[in-house]
Structures are given as structure tokens and as C-alpha cells.
Design a protein around this motif. Structure first.
Motif, mmCIF file in Angstrom:
data_model
loop_
_atom_site.group_PDB
_atom_site.id
_atom_site.type_symbol
_atom_site.label_atom_id
_atom_site.label_comp_id
_atom_site.label_asym_id
_atom_site.label_seq_id
_atom_site.Cartn_x
_atom_site.Cartn_y
_atom_site.Cartn_z
ATOM 1 N N ALA A 263 0.806 -1.218 0.000
ATOM 2 C CA ALA A 263 0.000 0.000 0.000
ATOM 3 C C ALA A 263 0.839 1.269 0.000
ATOM 4 C CB ALA A 263 -0.934 -0.006 1.207
ATOM 5 N N ASP B 26 2.160 1.473 -3.890
ATOM 6 C CA ASP B 26 0.938 2.296 -3.934
ATOM 7 C C ASP B 26 -0.267 1.452 -4.329
ATOM 8 O OD1 ASP B 26 2.032 4.927 -3.284
ATOM 9 O OD2 ASP B 26 3.076 4.758 -5.193
ATOM 10 N N CYS B 27 -0.306 0.239 -3.856
ATOM 11 C CA CYS B 27 -1.333 -0.726 -4.260
ATOM 12 C C CYS B 27 -2.010 -1.252 -2.997
ATOM 13 C CB CYS B 27 -0.696 -1.864 -5.064
ATOM 14 S SG CYS B 27 -1.877 -3.050 -5.722
ATOM 15 N N GLN B 28 -3.074 -0.608 -2.588
ATOM 16 C CA GLN B 28 -3.763 -0.923 -1.350
ATOM 17 C C GLN B 28 -4.808 -2.013 -1.582
ATOM 18 O OE1 GLN B 28 -5.427 2.491 0.580
ATOM 19 N NE2 GLN B 28 -6.338 1.319 2.252
ATOM 20 N N THR C 218 -8.034 -4.086 -0.569
ATOM 21 C CA THR C 218 -9.242 -3.826 0.218
ATOM 22 C C THR C 218 -10.098 -5.071 0.444
ATOM 23 O OG1 THR C 218 -10.389 -3.164 -1.805
ATOM 24 C CG2 THR C 218 -9.362 -1.414 -0.486
ATOM 25 N N GLU D 84 -9.071 -7.435 -4.638
ATOM 26 C CA GLU D 84 -9.403 -6.086 -5.077
ATOM 27 C C GLU D 84 -8.405 -5.105 -4.481
ATOM 28 O OE1 GLU D 84 -13.422 -5.034 -4.301
ATOM 29 O OE2 GLU D 84 -14.253 -6.642 -5.561
ATOM 30 N N THR D 85 -7.850 -4.243 -5.331
ATOM 31 C CA THR D 85 -6.835 -3.283 -4.896
ATOM 32 C C THR D 85 -7.155 -1.903 -5.460
ATOM 33 O OG1 THR D 85 -5.214 -3.245 -6.710
ATOM 34 C CG2 THR D 85 -5.215 -5.195 -5.317
ATOM 35 N N SER D 86 -6.407 -0.916 -4.995
ATOM 36 C CA SER D 86 -6.572 0.446 -5.500
ATOM 37 C C SER D 86 -6.082 0.579 -6.926
ATOM 38 C CB SER D 86 -5.804 1.418 -4.594
ATOM 39 O OG SER D 86 -4.429 1.052 -4.522
ATOM 40 N N LYS D 87 -5.405 -0.442 -7.459
ATOM 41 C CA LYS D 87 -4.909 -0.404 -8.836
ATOM 42 C C LYS D 87 -5.612 -1.407 -9.736
ATOM 43 C CE LYS D 87 -0.357 1.634 -8.386
ATOM 44 N NZ LYS D 87 1.078 1.507 -8.724
ATOM 45 N N THR E 64 -8.016 -5.283 -10.061
ATOM 46 C CA THR E 64 -8.305 -6.604 -9.507
ATOM 47 C C THR E 64 -7.415 -7.647 -10.159
ATOM 48 O OG1 THR E 64 -10.606 -5.979 -9.119
ATOM 49 C CG2 THR E 64 -10.125 -8.334 -9.180
#
Length: 418
Positions: free
Chosen positions: A38, A196-198, A200, A212-215, A217
């Protein structure tokens, strides 16, 4: 930094010491691996900064605890990081009149006797809060609580005696001259990382796991979760179907709080290198100070537990202000003009840590094994909180990552044979 693949054999959540240990253990496995982090850096709660041109500061872990059994010693040697073997100043090399030698000796006797009572009580196998083993009326009890807040991140009333007794310490503690966090960054440099890949959500309802990530799936055969317990307890990462036993275990293993502050020191020759400064303070709300670590022109301060939380909540700069006031009370008003704030940690307010390192609440010592247990041969867990004997340390986290990697490989081999 890797772009995010749509499919992977093994996804590792978190690039702290556990995630790095896992990824290195799987590096030559023949399986595709990615580490999802993240933050915009690796190391997790290991983070070195250059606080000033001549001051290196480990905001997180700074000591190679149990160095004779610590995997990072060998890693440091392989990566040409110098190890400093100077004895820590915690007991020896006390400085100043604020804590005279005879009172220091009296305090450490009280502390050692407290530890001995816990060890004896733990032999029964029955858990209880550690504060029950403070000697009633002992003048040093508040300072013992302060020491617990540095060691465990919490005061003794929140500390399981069985968990505390399970911790293994060989008493050998070294440092990394360029910084423990810098060593972790170098250790992670060759790994397949997505920063930078959070993450969730981890959906394990189908044959392949969906992350599932901020960048975006991706899907994976296996997932290894290495994030701090507070993120699991707060359900910052959700599981579908839900895993209530993991959330419950994480809540029984909260991250306590230990913060640091670095102060620049003018005229450093006035103080000894690697000295310890502390007052004979009859309160828990106190700091302890490492004078000129590595002979640098600075003072490093430590605050823990509820007091560290109060200072963090007071806002940026509150830890440094308190440290300067306390040091001046020990060394005299002339020192105020010689001290300047450089940087302080705020781990409770770090969204991807939410604390410093884990301790077991009374009655929850067995939750480390619960948190570490794999789920359905596809979902695995690592991190310092899953280490049975080296919890709260970077090397405990690293070793737990290697353990999780072995579990993954065993599960993959079984599947391949089936």
C-alpha cells in the motif's frame, strides 16, 4: 515497480519484513509471485530516513534483537551493510545526576524481580495481566510500566504473562549503521513489487482467489497476508466469506505504541556517545533518551503506550516538545538552545500500521497460533504477530514469512500431485 498482472500464482500482501521474507523464499520456486504494498516504499514498520545531513534515523525498528539468531545479520553481511556491535545503553552507561547509580541499581533490581515473578507465574499455564505481579507499594512501579510501554507498546495491565514469557531474547542486540529500514529497502529491491497498491478485499469464495486493490483486480492461486493485526482487526482488508476467527485473533493481538523522536544536538562533545539519559521519575508518563547514537550529533528519544498515544493525538511536534522539556529538566536550561526537533514517528496515525508492534491481551496468548493458521490451503498468514517466540521484531516477521512460504509450497506440491 511492476504493473499489476491479471493473474498470478502467489500474491503477497504487504512488503514489510514478513512480506520480503516470503517473497525471497519463493523467488526461485518456479511460481509467479507479486508483492502488493500500500505504501510507496518497502519495509513497513522498518523505515530509515536522513533526518539531517549527518543524522540517520530509524523511525521504526532499529535494533537487531537476538542478533545471534537474527536472519537480518546474514542479510546485512550479504548486502554489505555494516553491523555495529556496541552494547545498547539501556542498562549501562547511564548519564547525569537525574538518575544516580544507586537508584538505577535499585530500579533494575525491582524490574528483574518483576520479570522473575512473571516467569514463575507463567509456569502454571494460567494467564493473567502482568500488573498483578508488580510489588504492591513499590516506588518503581510507574517506571516499570513505562519500560513495559517501550518493550511491549503497552502498560502491564494490558499484557498477557503467558505471551510475555513466551518471548525469546538471547540478550545480544546490534544495530545497522546505515539503518535497519535502509537494509530492508535494499533487501526488497530485487523483488517483484507493486507499490501504492492498497488491498481492500480478498474474495476466497471461488477456486481462485480474487484480490481487489486500489490499482485494479487480480486473481491468485494462493495469497499470503502479512499486514499488521490492527488492519485485520479494523477490517481495513475484508475477507469474503468473512473470517471472524482471524478478526478475533487480531483483536486479541493489538499493536501497542512505541514512538521515537530525533533531536539535533549542537555542541555534541558535551555529551557521551551512546549514553542513556533518564530521570528517577515516579510516573509512567516519561521518555528515555539515547545520547548520540553512532556518535552522531543528536539525541534519540523513546515514548510508549498511553503516553505516546496522548502525544501523537496532541499533534505533530508534541513528542519533540515534550522530549526537549524533559531533557532540559535533566541537563539544565542551557541545553534548550542546543536542541532542535528533526523528526518524530507517529505510528498510531500511520494508516497502514495503526501502531508499532503486537502484544497479546491477557487471556489471548494462544491467538498467535490462530492468526498464523492457513485457511483452506489457499490463504496464509505471516507477520511478527504470528511468530510464537520472536513477535514484535523484524526478524520474527521475516522468519514467519519463510514459514508461510513453506506452507504455500507444500500446498502447491500437494495440488500438483493430486
Amino acid at each position: 515497480m511492476m504493473s499489476l498482472p491479471s493473474s498470478i500464482d502467489v500474491a503477497i500482501i504487504g512488503a514489510g519484513a514478513a512480506g520480503l521474507g516470503t517473497a525471497h523464499a519463493l523467488k526461485n520456486s518456479g511460481r509467479s509471485v507479486i508483492v502488493l504494498e500500500a505504501r510507496d516504499r518497502v519495509g513497513g514498520r522498518g523505515h530509515t530516513i536522513q533526518a539531517a545531513p549527518n543524522v540517520t534515523f530509524d523511525l521504526g525498528c532499529g535494533w537487531l534483537h537476538s542478533a545471534d539468531r537474527n536472519a537480518f545479520v546474514k542479510i546485512a553481511d550479504e548486502l554489505n551493510f555494516e553491523i555495529d556491535r556496541t552494547l545498547p545503553p539501556w542498562r549501562e552507561r547511564g548519564y547525569g545526576k537525574s538518575f544516580p547509580p544507586e537508584e538505577r541499581a535499585e530500579f533494575f533490581r525491582a524490574l528483574d524481580e518483576f520479570f522473575e515473578r512473571i516467569e514463575k507465574a507463567a509456569q502454571s499455564g494460567r494467564d493473567s495481566p502482568a500488573n498483578l505481579y508488580l510489588e504492591k507499594g513499590n516506588r518503581w512501579n510507574p517506571m516499570i510500566d513505562a519500560i513495559s510501554s517501550y518493550i511491549n507498546g503497552c502498560e502491564t495491565d494490558r499484557l498477557s504473562i503467558l505471551d510475555f514469557d513466551a518471548y525469546e531474547d538471547t540478550g545480544i542486540n546490534w544495530r545497522v549503521r546505515r539503518g535497519y529500514g535502509a537494509l530492508m529497502a535494499a533487501y526488497g529491491a530485487s523483488l517483484p513489487l507493486a507499490l501504492d497498491c492498497q488491498v481492500t478485499l480478498i474474495d476466497h469464495s471461488a477456486k481462485r482467489l480474487r484480490i481487489e486493490t486500489s490499482k485494479g483486480t487480480l486473481t491468485a492461486d494462493k495469497v499470503i497476508v502479512t499486514v499488521p493485526t490492527n488492519l485485520i482487526a479494523d477490517e481495513a482488508i475484508r475477507f469474503s466469506p468473512a473470517l471472524p476467527e482471524k478478526v478475533d485473533a487480531a483483536r486479541g493481538l493489538p499493536l501497542g505504541l512505541a514512538d521515537k523522536v530525533m533531536l539535533a544536538l549542537d555542541e555534541p562533545e558535551l555529551l557521551p556517545a551512546d549514553g542513556n539519559l533518564r530521570g528517577a521519575t515516579m510516573r509512567t508518563e516519561m521518555g528515555t533518551y539515547h545520547l548520540r547514537p553512532f556518535a552522531q550529533p543528536c539525541i534519540e528519544g523513546f515514548f510508549g503506550g498511553k503516553f505516546a498515544q496522548e502525544l501523537e493525538d496532541a499533534g505533530d511536534g508534541a513528542i519533540a516538545a515534550r522530549a526537549i522539556d524533559e531533557i532540559v529538566s535533566f541537563l539544565g536550561n542551557d541545553f534548550r538552545r542546543r536542541l532542535r526537533p528533526l523528526k518524530e514517528s507517529r505510528w498510531a496515525h500511520d494508516p497502514f500500521a495503526r501502531g508499532s508492534y503486537s502484544h497479546a491481551l491477557p487471556g489471548h496468548a494462544g491467538k498467535r497460533a490462530v492468526l498464523a493458521a492457513p485457511v483452506d490451503g489457499r490463504l496464509f498468514f505471516a507477520g511478527e504477530a504470528t511468530s510464537p517466540h520472536f513477535f514484535s521484531t523484524a526478524h520474527g516477521a521475516h522468519d514467519s514469512g519463510e514459514r508461510a512460504a513453506r506452507e504455500v509450497m507444500a500446498a502447491l506440491s500437494f495440488r500438483d500431485r493430486a
